[in-house]
Write a protein that holds these residues in place. Structure first.
Motif, mmCIF file in Angstrom:
data_model
loop_
_atom_site.group_PDB
_atom_site.id
_atom_site.type_symbol
_atom_site.label_atom_id
_atom_site.label_comp_id
_atom_site.label_asym_id
_atom_site.label_seq_id
_atom_site.Cartn_x
_atom_site.Cartn_y
_atom_site.Cartn_z
ATOM 1 N N ASP A 155 0.847 -1.197 0.000
ATOM 2 C CA ASP A 155 0.000 0.000 0.000
ATOM 3 C C ASP A 155 0.883 1.248 0.000
ATOM 4 O O ASP A 155 1.485 1.600 1.009
ATOM 5 C CB ASP A 155 -0.915 -0.006 1.229
ATOM 6 C CG ASP A 155 -2.006 1.049 1.153
ATOM 7 O OD1 ASP A 155 -1.676 2.224 0.889
ATOM 8 O OD2 ASP A 155 -3.186 0.708 1.366
ATOM 9 N N ARG A 177 -9.493 7.859 -1.989
ATOM 10 C CA ARG A 177 -9.993 6.557 -1.534
ATOM 11 C C ARG A 177 -11.312 6.198 -2.233
ATOM 12 O O ARG A 177 -12.003 7.071 -2.751
ATOM 13 C CB ARG A 177 -10.206 6.594 -0.026
ATOM 14 C CG ARG A 177 -8.947 6.923 0.767
ATOM 15 C CD ARG A 177 -9.294 7.196 2.228
ATOM 16 N NE ARG A 177 -8.108 7.588 2.970
ATOM 17 C CZ ARG A 177 -7.258 6.730 3.518
ATOM 18 N NH1 ARG A 177 -7.501 5.434 3.419
ATOM 19 N NH2 ARG A 177 -6.202 7.153 4.168
ATOM 20 N N PRO A 178 -11.685 4.908 -2.193
ATOM 21 C CA PRO A 178 -12.930 4.490 -2.851
ATOM 22 C C PRO A 178 -14.159 5.266 -2.389
ATOM 23 O O PRO A 178 -15.009 5.632 -3.205
ATOM 24 C CB PRO A 178 -13.033 3.008 -2.479
ATOM 25 C CG PRO A 178 -11.626 2.583 -2.230
ATOM 26 C CD PRO A 178 -10.925 3.766 -1.650
ATOM 27 N N ARG A 233 -7.922 3.060 -11.618
ATOM 28 C CA ARG A 233 -9.033 2.454 -10.888
ATOM 29 C C ARG A 233 -9.407 1.083 -11.438
ATOM 30 O O ARG A 233 -10.061 0.295 -10.750
ATOM 31 C CB ARG A 233 -10.240 3.388 -10.911
ATOM 32 C CG ARG A 233 -10.021 4.687 -10.125
ATOM 33 C CD ARG A 233 -11.286 5.509 -10.060
ATOM 34 N NE ARG A 233 -12.297 4.850 -9.244
ATOM 35 C CZ ARG A 233 -13.573 5.207 -9.228
ATOM 36 N NH1 ARG A 233 -13.998 6.194 -10.007
ATOM 37 N NH2 ARG A 233 -14.437 4.568 -8.465
ATOM 38 N N LYS A 238 -8.609 2.448 -5.016
ATOM 39 C CA LYS A 238 -7.883 3.498 -4.307
ATOM 40 C C LYS A 238 -6.687 3.904 -5.161
ATOM 41 O O LYS A 238 -5.906 3.051 -5.583
ATOM 42 C CB LYS A 238 -7.423 2.974 -2.945
ATOM 43 C CG LYS A 238 -6.512 3.910 -2.160
ATOM 44 C CD LYS A 238 -6.136 3.235 -0.840
ATOM 45 C CE LYS A 238 -5.062 3.975 -0.095
ATOM 46 N NZ LYS A 238 -4.682 3.299 1.166
#
Length: 380
Positions: A155, A177-178, A233, A238
């Motif tokens: 990450d 972020r999503p 995406r 994210k």
């Protein structure tokens, strides 16, 4: 899966696990082929286990030649699997240490015990702590970093947050972020536009949790932004956006020795010519060559080696790491990212850096296996 071999099987048995569900499936196969070719068969028994793109654990051929890139054709576990329906089952608890092979309509077959797993998986569902957690539950020793370090190394956002908290220099970035996309897509896009306004074009739009340069786009202006966002995406809901850092790309390998982690001689990735940046095709298809050792001063070499080991320690890594840096025009090193399971393909930088540092490819593989055999699972 005890690290002690039995009298009937005096050699430790290594399960090489590769493939997986991520977009880096093919590169994992290539990497595993190189490792299988390098393992000393007089010292270890080997069990190749491939994970198909849909998640089935398959018994595969021990055939490194079929695991290489041919022209521009990438290999897959499906091509290597001994059956299109059989499955390999790892133990679910430490008390049960046998690997089982099942085939529909047939009696399950015991494949025997495995002493250590060499996970050659790249990307999500393998390099990100998920497989490491499974092996921890089963009490199986494995090569490389544990659950936390693997997740951090996957990450890019939290990697940078941890590095910054340990005083390591990181470049400007922003994360979307999503939930931000779901709540207000216009505001999420504006966040990226504002970042580019503050730090200037071009920017790099990336999946936050992918490797091998998949889904990364260098965006020179506003007109190309939407396509870059969609591409990132496609690999990860994210995304992370980074500003362009002008300077030289320097890499450094870290390997755990008996007295602690040490850094290799660094390498330099030359400026891209046919590619906008060091992307997937440059790395694996067109065989872009890095310069080993990097043409740095003694002081610069010392600095980047020290930073690489600090990054290894900051993320609580084990076994191995490749740390990637920019050497800015100002003379400052900025860390870009670490890779807790770097590629072992024939042109990969990590083994090349260690070979230049006096550790051959077979010796590197052997050292990693022995270190894993000597390390317990669980809290350590």
């Amino acid at each position: 899966m005890s690290s002690q071999s039995s009298p009937q099987n005096p050699r430790p048995r290594v399960a090489v696990v590769f493939g997986g569900r991520s977009s880096e499936h093919a590169i994992s196969v290539v990497t595993a082929g190189a490792v299988l070719r390098a393992i000393d068969r007089t010292a270890y028994d080997v069990l190749p286990i491939g994970i198909t793109a849909d998640g089935r654990w398959a018994l595969t051929a021990d055939d490194p030649e079929r695991m290489a890139i041919t022209g521009r054709t990438l290999p897959s576990v499906e091509q290597l699997a001994e059956s299109d329906s059989g499955s390999v089952l790892l133990p679910a608890e430490p008390a049960n240490r046998e690997v089982i092979y099942t085939e529909p309509g047939s009696v399950p077959k015991v494949l025997g015990e495995v002493d250590v797993v060499f996970p050659m998986l790249h990307g999500p569902y393998g390099e990100d702590g998920t497989l490491q957690g499974l092996l921890e539950l089963a009490g199986v020793p494995y090569v490389g970093s544990g659950v936390l370090a693997s997740a951090v190394g996957m990450d890019k956002e939290y990697m940078k947050r941890i590095f910054a908290s340990f005083g390591l220099p990181v470049g400007p970035y922003t994360v979307v972020r999503p939930r931000e996309w779901e709540r207000d897509e216009t505001a999420a896009r504006k966040k990226i536009v504002d970042f580019a306004g503050d730090h200037g074009w071009p920017v790099f739009v990336k999946p936050a949790r992918a490797g091998s340069s998949f889904g990364i786009t260098k965006v020179d202006d506003l007109a190309a932004l939407d396509e870059a966002i969609a591409e990132a995406r496609r690999h990860d809901p994210k995304i992370i956006v980074e500003s362009l850092l002008r300077g030289r790309e320097i890499e450094c390998g870290v390997l755990e020795f008996e007295d602690g982690p040490r850094a290799s001689l660094p390498a330099e990735i030359p400026p891209a010519t046919a590619h906008d940046f060091y992307d997937f095709e440059a790395k694996y298809i067109d065989s872009a060559e890095g310069v080993v050792p990097a043409p740095l001063t003694e002081e610069q070499t010392r600095q980047v080696q020290e930073l690489a080991v600090r990054a290894f320690d900051a993320a609580s890594c084990e076994g191995l790491v490749r740390a990637d840096f920019f050497l800015l025009d100002s003379g400052e090193f900025v860390i870009n990212e670490i890779n807790t399971m770097p590629g072992f393909t024939p042109i990969s930088m990590y083994p090349r850096m260690w070979e230049a540092s006096g550790v051959s490819y077979p010796e590197l593989v052997d050292r990693l296996i022995k270190a894993a055999l000597g390390r317990s699972t669980g809290l350590r």
